[in-house]
Design an enzyme around this catalytic site. Structure first.
Site, mmCIF file in Angstrom:
data_model
loop_
_atom_site.group_PDB
_atom_site.id
_atom_site.type_symbol
_atom_site.label_atom_id
_atom_site.label_comp_id
_atom_site.label_asym_id
_atom_site.label_seq_id
_atom_site.Cartn_x
_atom_site.Cartn_y
_atom_site.Cartn_z
ATOM 1 N N GLN A 1 -20.010 -8.435 11.318
ATOM 2 C CA GLN A 1 -18.577 -8.716 11.125
ATOM 3 C C GLN A 1 -18.092 -8.183 9.779
ATOM 4 O O GLN A 1 -18.802 -8.299 8.782
ATOM 5 C CB GLN A 1 -18.329 -10.228 11.198
ATOM 6 C CG GLN A 1 -18.390 -10.798 12.607
ATOM 7 C CD GLN A 1 -17.157 -10.452 13.446
ATOM 8 O OE1 GLN A 1 -16.222 -9.787 13.000
ATOM 9 N NE2 GLN A 1 -17.172 -10.890 14.692
ATOM 10 N N CYS B 1 -8.049 1.659 -0.702
ATOM 11 C CA CYS B 1 -7.580 0.938 0.480
ATOM 12 C C CYS B 1 -7.537 -0.539 0.128
ATOM 13 O O CYS B 1 -8.558 -1.128 -0.223
ATOM 14 C CB CYS B 1 -8.528 1.199 1.648
ATOM 15 S SG CYS B 1 -8.178 0.180 3.078
ATOM 16 N N TYR C 1 -24.645 -11.169 23.628
ATOM 17 C CA TYR C 1 -24.009 -10.209 22.716
ATOM 18 C C TYR C 1 -24.260 -10.647 21.262
ATOM 19 O O TYR C 1 -23.335 -10.788 20.474
ATOM 20 C CB TYR C 1 -22.497 -10.119 22.966
ATOM 21 C CG TYR C 1 -22.088 -9.861 24.391
ATOM 22 C CD1 TYR C 1 -21.969 -8.560 24.873
ATOM 23 C CD2 TYR C 1 -21.800 -10.914 25.263
ATOM 24 C CE1 TYR C 1 -21.557 -8.320 26.184
ATOM 25 C CE2 TYR C 1 -21.405 -10.687 26.574
ATOM 26 C CZ TYR C 1 -21.287 -9.393 27.030
ATOM 27 O OH TYR C 1 -20.883 -9.164 28.325
ATOM 28 N N CYS D 1 0.833 -1.204 0.000
ATOM 29 C CA CYS D 1 0.000 0.000 0.000
ATOM 30 C C CYS D 1 0.869 1.255 0.000
ATOM 31 O O CYS D 1 1.818 1.356 0.784
ATOM 32 C CB CYS D 1 -0.885 -0.020 1.245
ATOM 33 S SG CYS D 1 -1.805 1.492 1.488
ATOM 34 N N CYS E 1 -12.657 -10.765 20.465
ATOM 35 C CA CYS E 1 -11.832 -9.952 19.555
ATOM 36 C C CYS E 1 -10.690 -9.300 20.317
ATOM 37 O O CYS E 1 -10.029 -8.415 19.789
ATOM 38 C CB CYS E 1 -12.687 -8.914 18.854
ATOM 39 S SG CYS E 1 -13.510 -7.797 19.986
ATOM 40 N N GLU F 1 -28.940 -8.751 23.267
ATOM 41 C CA GLU F 1 -28.079 -7.743 22.661
ATOM 42 C C GLU F 1 -28.551 -6.375 23.137
ATOM 43 O O GLU F 1 -29.748 -6.151 23.298
ATOM 44 C CB GLU F 1 -28.182 -7.889 21.130
ATOM 45 C CG GLU F 1 -27.925 -6.671 20.290
ATOM 46 C CD GLU F 1 -26.485 -6.206 20.352
ATOM 47 O OE1 GLU F 1 -25.558 -7.045 20.286
ATOM 48 O OE2 GLU F 1 -26.275 -4.992 20.476
HETATM 49 N N1 SAH Z 1 -22.302 -11.938 17.841
HETATM 50 C C1 SAH Z 1 -22.538 -10.819 16.968
HETATM 51 C C2 SAH Z 1 -22.129 -9.463 17.559
HETATM 52 C C3 SAH Z 1 -20.828 -9.396 18.244
HETATM 53 S S1 SAH Z 1 -20.240 -7.764 18.550
HETATM 54 C C4 SAH Z 1 -21.855 -11.020 15.642
HETATM 55 O O1 SAH Z 1 -20.968 -11.855 15.509
HETATM 56 O O2 SAH Z 1 -22.230 -10.343 14.680
HETATM 57 C C5 SAH Z 1 -20.668 -7.474 20.210
HETATM 58 C C6 SAH Z 1 -22.090 -7.031 20.385
HETATM 59 O O3 SAH Z 1 -22.312 -6.840 21.771
HETATM 60 C C7 SAH Z 1 -22.455 -5.719 19.713
HETATM 61 O O4 SAH Z 1 -23.565 -5.923 18.885
HETATM 62 C C8 SAH Z 1 -22.801 -4.795 20.891
HETATM 63 O O5 SAH Z 1 -23.839 -3.896 20.581
HETATM 64 C C9 SAH Z 1 -23.222 -5.775 21.939
HETATM 65 N N2 SAH Z 1 -23.122 -5.368 23.352
HETATM 66 C C10 SAH Z 1 -22.256 -4.531 23.932
HETATM 67 N N3 SAH Z 1 -22.436 -4.509 25.259
HETATM 68 C C11 SAH Z 1 -23.454 -5.354 25.548
HETATM 69 C C12 SAH Z 1 -24.108 -5.762 26.752
HETATM 70 N N4 SAH Z 1 -23.731 -5.291 27.939
HETATM 71 N N5 SAH Z 1 -25.102 -6.651 26.662
HETATM 72 C C13 SAH Z 1 -25.485 -7.157 25.455
HETATM 73 N N6 SAH Z 1 -24.904 -6.791 24.287
HETATM 74 C C14 SAH Z 1 -23.902 -5.903 24.324
#
Ligand code: SAH
Length: 495
Positions: free
Chosen positions: A327, A203, A356, A99, A452, A377
């Protein structure tokens, strides 16, 4: 991308020595001194760790195994920062970054490190965190048989890499600013460690469609005389542009983040985006008037088209709205989710909680093989997407609730819901302690932890281990090639 983290960012710390900004007494070097150092490792930010005279220097761009001549830029008591001047002994893993703006841009950190070495480093980074922060013992990479050698420690498998690790991102969110030369609108990435915007047209980790959207929107902004937002004064209109592409469907969403509700010439914006970017299915405005690094404000509305775009992962269709987490690397996401489902060990009868859950992606993968799935979530729009996504795919054994996982799951428990398997996929800060406590008291047979951030993962695994769970294996999955980020899927059993 990585969850809830903006690129660039001001300032950084290196653990314990955070407060050592006083006059150095122990440092063997002076500022501006030239030194030769051997590089013994890479930090979590991808800087080379150099040791000389028992002192540590962090050197951007230097790789393990190299000997480099550096100029000392900053000296603190325990460590300092230096600038790479000359490679005296080069690593066999060093490559020419493809890049053009790699050196300035803060987006990638490892483009000078060849891909196989990068994957190995990511695995090692996970191992180091498990051992150092989690005080866990690691057995090795394991062999083909899953669960093997678990009695002697955790198996941390080889990082699952990409065959073609470029152009993988389905989402670009770039800050807009004014050129210091002529005040003209530019958009790109924050320069490494600062908030200076580097104009960016191409990019290499971004899907071509997103690059094109950013280029065209930037040109439209210039031609319509849109005022770029100024972080210092809080004036100007356009703050960020986000482009998201459904890689399987080809649908595109454009989000204009504005400082205030009014977007001058909004009709011309819409007309021109539609005309010049016919794959765009959704044009969204988000209003953010706050003095903050966070990209989005609370107020989101449709300027034109659909509220969502669609994409597909492994045959499941997903509606994705502007504010929902999705993602960024769809190819690797399928690998990640399949691993999570495998680790859940489902036979078709189990009750699974997906904490989550975002727009229900992992939940719906699980639902195909489980008895019943409950997703939770915190973002209400994401839960609306999740419910819609279940219906869209004719999945009837998954239900969703909006709220903090650490509040909702204990309530479910009181209502009599118990889980055989709990899947967690928290943001970078890891699981809330109250959630970990709930998991321990609910006693599911298995826990699958998707993470992550290896350091908060290691911290949370320690809590689960102390509460009677055994970490069996960890698979790092490379969701973000050429950056320092690592995603992991972890399998735990109740002992
Ligand atoms: N499993 C999903 C999202 C993962 S990212 C995927 O793979 O697409 C993490 C997620 O947690 C986000 O959507 C964020 O909004 C949520 N999050 C953050 N804090 C939280 C909490 N205290 N309780 C529930 N969800 C939460």
């Amino acid at each position: 991308m990585n969850k809830g983290r903006s690129r660039g960012g001001k300032g950084r710390t290196h653990g314990a020595a955070r407060s050592a900004a006083v006059v150095p007494v122990d440092a063997p070097f002076q500022k501006n001194e030239e030194v030769t150092v051997d590089i013994i490792g890479l930090t979590h930010d991808g800087e080379g760790v150099g040791r000389a005279d028992g002192y540590t220097l962090f050197i951007q761009g230097a790789l393990p195994g190299e000997r480099v001549r550096v100029k000392v830029m900053k000296v603190k008591k325990q460590y300092g920062y230096a600038k790479l001047e000359e490679l005296m002994l080069s690593s066999p893993s060093r490559i020419e970054p493809p890049c053009d703006i790699y050196k300035e841009c803060g987006g990638c950190q490892l483009q000078h490190f060849d891909y196989p070495a990068q994957l190995e480093w990511k695995r090692q980074h996970v191992v180091d965190n498990l051992m150092r922060i989690g005080k866990l013992s690691v057995a090795g990479e394991g062999r083909a048989v899953d669960g093997e050698s678990a009695s002697t420690g955790i198996v941390v498998r080889k990082t699952v890499g990409m065959d073609e690790p470029w152009r993988y991102r389905n989402k670009a969110a770039v800050p807009v600013g004014a050129s210091s030369a002529d005040g003209g609108l530019l958009a790109g990435f924050y320069a490494r460690g600062s908030h200076r915007i580097i104009d960016m047209d191409d990019c290499l980790i971004q899907h071509e469609h997103n690059d094109e959207v950013i280029r065209v929107v930037k040109r439209i902004g210039r031609e319509l005389g849109a005022a770029p937002y100024n972080e210092e004064t809080g004036r100007g209109v356009l703050r960020h542009v986000m482009a998201r592409t459904g890689v399987v469907t080809g649908e595109i969403m454009v989000v204009l983040v504005t400082n205030g509700r009014k977007l001058p010439l909004v009709e011309s914006w819409i007309e021109r985006i539609r005309r010049e970017l016919p794959a765009v299915k959704s044009i969204i405005q988000n209003v953010n008037e706050r003095d903050t690094n966070v990209i989005f404000g609370d107020d989101t509305f449709v300027l034109w088209g659909s509220e969502v775009i669609y994409d597909e992962l492994d045959g499941i269709r997903f509606a994705i709205s502007a504010r929902s987490f999705y993602q960024v690397n769809p190819a690797q996401t399928v690998a990640l989710y399949r691993k999570a489902v495998e680790y859940a060990g489902l036979t078709g009868t189990e009750t699974v909680i997906d904490a989550y859950c975002g727009i229900g992606t992992i939940s719906l993968f699980l639902a195909r093989q489980a008895g019943r799935v409950y997703g939770v979530e915190i973002v209400p729009e994401a839960i609306e997407d999740a419910a819609r996504n279940a219906a869209l795919n004719g999945i009837t054994n998954a239900s969703f609730e909006a709220g903090p996982a650490e509040v909702v799951i204990p309530r479910w428990r009181k209502e009599g819901i118990t889980a055989d398997v709990i899947v967690v996929d928290p943001p970078r800060k890891g699981c809330d302690p109250a959630l970990l406590e709930t998991i321990l008291s609910m006693q599911p047979e298995r826990v699958v932890y998707v993470s992550c951030n290896p350091s908060t993962l290691a911290r949370d695994l320690r809590v689960l281990e102390d509460g009677g769970y055994k970490t069996v294996d960890v698979v790092p999955v490379d969701m973000f090639p050429w950056t320092v980020h690592v995603e992991c899927v972890v399998r735990l059993y109740r002992e």
